[in-house]
Design an enzyme around this catalytic site. Sequence first.
Site, PDB file in Angstrom:
ATOM      1  N   ASP A   1       0.848  -1.203   0.000  1.00 58.17           N
ATOM      2  CA  ASP A   1       0.000   0.000   0.000  1.00 58.17           C
ATOM      3  C   ASP A   1       0.878   1.246   0.000  1.00 58.17           C
ATOM      4  O   ASP A   1       1.709   1.410   0.893  1.00 58.17           O
ATOM      5  CB  ASP A   1      -0.893  -0.041   1.250  1.00 58.17           C
ATOM      6  CG  ASP A   1      -1.958   1.047   1.245  1.00 58.17           C
ATOM      7  OD1 ASP A   1      -1.950   1.886   0.329  1.00 58.17           O
ATOM      8  OD2 ASP A   1      -2.792   1.052   2.165  1.00 58.17           O
TER       9      ASP A   1
ATOM     10  N   HIS B   1     -10.120  -1.154  -6.940  1.00 62.67           N
ATOM     11  CA  HIS B   1      -9.734   0.011  -6.143  1.00 62.67           C
ATOM     12  C   HIS B   1      -8.852   0.967  -6.958  1.00 62.67           C
ATOM     13  O   HIS B   1      -9.044   2.183  -6.940  1.00 62.67           O
ATOM     14  CB  HIS B   1      -9.010  -0.486  -4.892  1.00 62.67           C
ATOM     15  CG  HIS B   1      -8.626   0.585  -3.946  1.00 62.67           C
ATOM     16  ND1 HIS B   1      -9.551   1.397  -3.320  1.00 62.67           N
ATOM     17  CD2 HIS B   1      -7.406   1.005  -3.500  1.00 62.67           C
ATOM     18  CE1 HIS B   1      -8.928   2.256  -2.543  1.00 62.67           C
ATOM     19  NE2 HIS B   1      -7.616   2.049  -2.644  1.00 62.67           N
TER      20      HIS B   1
HETATM   21  C1  HEM Z   1      -3.969   2.546  -4.185  1.00 59.14           C
HETATM   22  C2  HEM Z   1      -5.198   0.010  -0.248  1.00 59.14           C
HETATM   23  C3  HEM Z   1      -8.467   3.392   0.927  1.00 59.14           C
HETATM   24  C4  HEM Z   1      -6.831   6.139  -2.707  1.00 59.14           C
HETATM   25  C5  HEM Z   1      -4.048   1.548  -3.251  1.00 59.14           C
HETATM   26  C6  HEM Z   1      -3.329   0.305  -3.298  1.00 59.14           C
HETATM   27  C7  HEM Z   1      -3.675  -0.393  -2.204  1.00 59.14           C
HETATM   28  C8  HEM Z   1      -4.617   0.388  -1.446  1.00 59.14           C
HETATM   29  C9  HEM Z   1      -3.174  -1.776  -1.802  1.00 59.14           C
HETATM   30  C10 HEM Z   1      -2.366  -0.119  -4.437  1.00 59.14           C
HETATM   31  C11 HEM Z   1      -0.952   0.304  -4.217  1.00 59.14           C
HETATM   32  C12 HEM Z   1      -0.720   1.785  -4.174  1.00 59.14           C
HETATM   33  O1  HEM Z   1      -0.528   2.440  -5.203  1.00 59.14           O
HETATM   34  O2  HEM Z   1      -0.738   2.303  -3.070  1.00 59.14           O
HETATM   35  C13 HEM Z   1      -6.192   0.705   0.396  1.00 59.14           C
HETATM   36  C14 HEM Z   1      -6.903   0.234   1.567  1.00 59.14           C
HETATM   37  C15 HEM Z   1      -7.822   1.185   1.890  1.00 59.14           C
HETATM   38  C16 HEM Z   1      -7.695   2.265   0.925  1.00 59.14           C
HETATM   39  C17 HEM Z   1      -6.639  -1.092   2.260  1.00 59.14           C
HETATM   40  C18 HEM Z   1      -8.838   1.182   2.982  1.00 59.14           C
HETATM   41  C19 HEM Z   1      -9.574   0.131   3.242  1.00 59.14           C
HETATM   42  C20 HEM Z   1      -8.315   4.426   0.037  1.00 59.14           C
HETATM   43  C21 HEM Z   1      -9.093   5.633   0.037  1.00 59.14           C
HETATM   44  C22 HEM Z   1      -8.622   6.411  -0.984  1.00 59.14           C
HETATM   45  C23 HEM Z   1      -7.563   5.680  -1.636  1.00 59.14           C
HETATM   46  C24 HEM Z   1     -10.197   5.961   1.041  1.00 59.14           C
HETATM   47  C25 HEM Z   1      -9.039   7.781  -1.453  1.00 59.14           C
HETATM   48  C26 HEM Z   1      -9.962   8.522  -0.905  1.00 59.14           C
HETATM   49  C27 HEM Z   1      -5.911   5.405  -3.398  1.00 59.14           C
HETATM   50  C28 HEM Z   1      -5.172   5.900  -4.559  1.00 59.14           C
HETATM   51  C29 HEM Z   1      -4.369   4.856  -5.009  1.00 59.14           C
HETATM   52  C30 HEM Z   1      -4.601   3.747  -4.088  1.00 59.14           C
HETATM   53  C31 HEM Z   1      -5.249   7.301  -5.154  1.00 59.14           C
HETATM   54  C32 HEM Z   1      -3.390   4.873  -6.197  1.00 59.14           C
HETATM   55  C33 HEM Z   1      -4.120   4.662  -7.496  1.00 59.14           C
HETATM   56  C34 HEM Z   1      -3.119   4.670  -8.664  1.00 59.14           C
HETATM   57  O3  HEM Z   1      -2.809   5.760  -9.134  1.00 59.14           O
HETATM   58  O4  HEM Z   1      -2.640   3.599  -9.036  1.00 59.14           O
HETATM   59  N1  HEM Z   1      -4.823   1.576  -2.108  1.00 59.14           N
HETATM   60  N2  HEM Z   1      -6.686   1.941   0.052  1.00 59.14           N
HETATM   61  N3  HEM Z   1      -7.407   4.484  -0.998  1.00 59.14           N
HETATM   62  N4  HEM Z   1      -5.532   4.120  -3.142  1.00 59.14           N
HETATM   63 FE1  HEM Z   1      -6.157   2.999  -1.575  1.00 59.14          FE
END
Ligand code: HEM
Length: 346
Positions: free
Chosen positions: A152, A224
């Site tokens: 993440d 996601h």
């Molecule tokens: C990407 C986990 C909540 C925004 C990711 C990734 C994971 C992850 C594993 C892929 C790796 C990375 O690029 O970081 C989670 C978990 C969450 C959560 C476990 C809560 C249960 C959120 C929320 C937002 C968010 C609430 C925004 C309001 C993003 C964004 C990316 C991302 C912008 C990158 C997308 C890209 O450009 O590839 N998240 N996330 N995440 N997450 Fe989350």
Amino acid sequence: MSDPRPQDLCQSVLAPPARVSIFITLTIREGAEGAAVAALAQLPALKRSVGFREPEQQLSCVAGIGSRFWDRAYPHLPRPAHLHPFIPLEGSKHSAPSTPGDLLFHVRAMRFDLCFELVRQLRLALGDALESADEVHGFRYFDERDLLGFVDGTENPEPPVDDVVTTLVPDGPYTGASYVIVQKYLHDLTAWNALSVEDQERVIGRTKLDDIELPDDVKPSNSHVALNTIEDADGTQRQIVRDNLPFGNVGEGEFGTYFIGYAADPDVTEEMLRHMFLGNPPGNYDRILDFSTAHTGCLFFVPPADLLENPQSFAAAPDDPSTASDTDPTPADGSLGIGSLRRSGS
Ligand code: HEM
């Protein structure tokens, strides 16, 4: 002399990745605003007292101020342009609640004892002003993974340029400020672990072991990553800087992710949340929510560092549009009817 850069005026929004964090959202007793503002003014000195002895542990603390508390505590200052309460979302299947929060402290370090000691000192400084607190102790898990087992944070904007542009207000009297949204998620790991790894990868949009983004023709539109990759009208990607950490209590079967996202304009994070909860197109919600429930939701303004320490040095001057509030009605004369901020002596 040239104007200071946003990164010279900000709090430690862009602190290096830490091993542990305490995320603590507080409410402040009605009538105790002065005491809370005085405690906030002590924060930089408290941080120095705790952190100076062990500089290699990289202790840092960001303080955020909620919308209602801003009006109660800093009535002499114009409202930050995008400060408003967290907007709750009600999707067809999942909802994002808005929960109380006057202040946020995001405390980071390489070792937990420094975080704990700083929060303990802050607690003493706040005294009776503290009404309630929601405190989460986050830890860095293997390989930068969350408790769903995925890495993440990979696609965060990179330092030293993209992260600054993404998170810090670039100009105006609140140069170097930021906005932060936090949400506490709890996971249903039993349901999650019943999925095959391939199905989990389709939920996230990346491979689990190697952390590679799935090709566009394989990545589902309700993954996601797909729903959080957003662009403005010019096709430029709209980004935020995240510093999520896992937390949990094994005995109680609690497994969570504390989401924290910084942006120069909170509308970027809010658009991502609308995609996740309402869906894009509507109804096509983020599949991660079938395994993760949001229990809290707060939005805070992260003022420039010197506003915390010395709020009186910010004096209002008329007619600066950069402090117009999202919610303030514009007066009939077309002016914004509010002041700008000038650091006295500058
Ligand atoms: C990407 C986990 C909540 C925004 C990711 C990734 C994971 C992850 C594993 C892929 C790796 C990375 O690029 O970081 C989670 C978990 C969450 C959560 C476990 C809560 C249960 C959120 C929320 C937002 C968010 C609430 C925004 C309001 C993003 C964004 C990316 C991302 C912008 C990158 C997308 C890209 O450009 O590839 N998240 N996330 N995440 N997450 Fe989350």
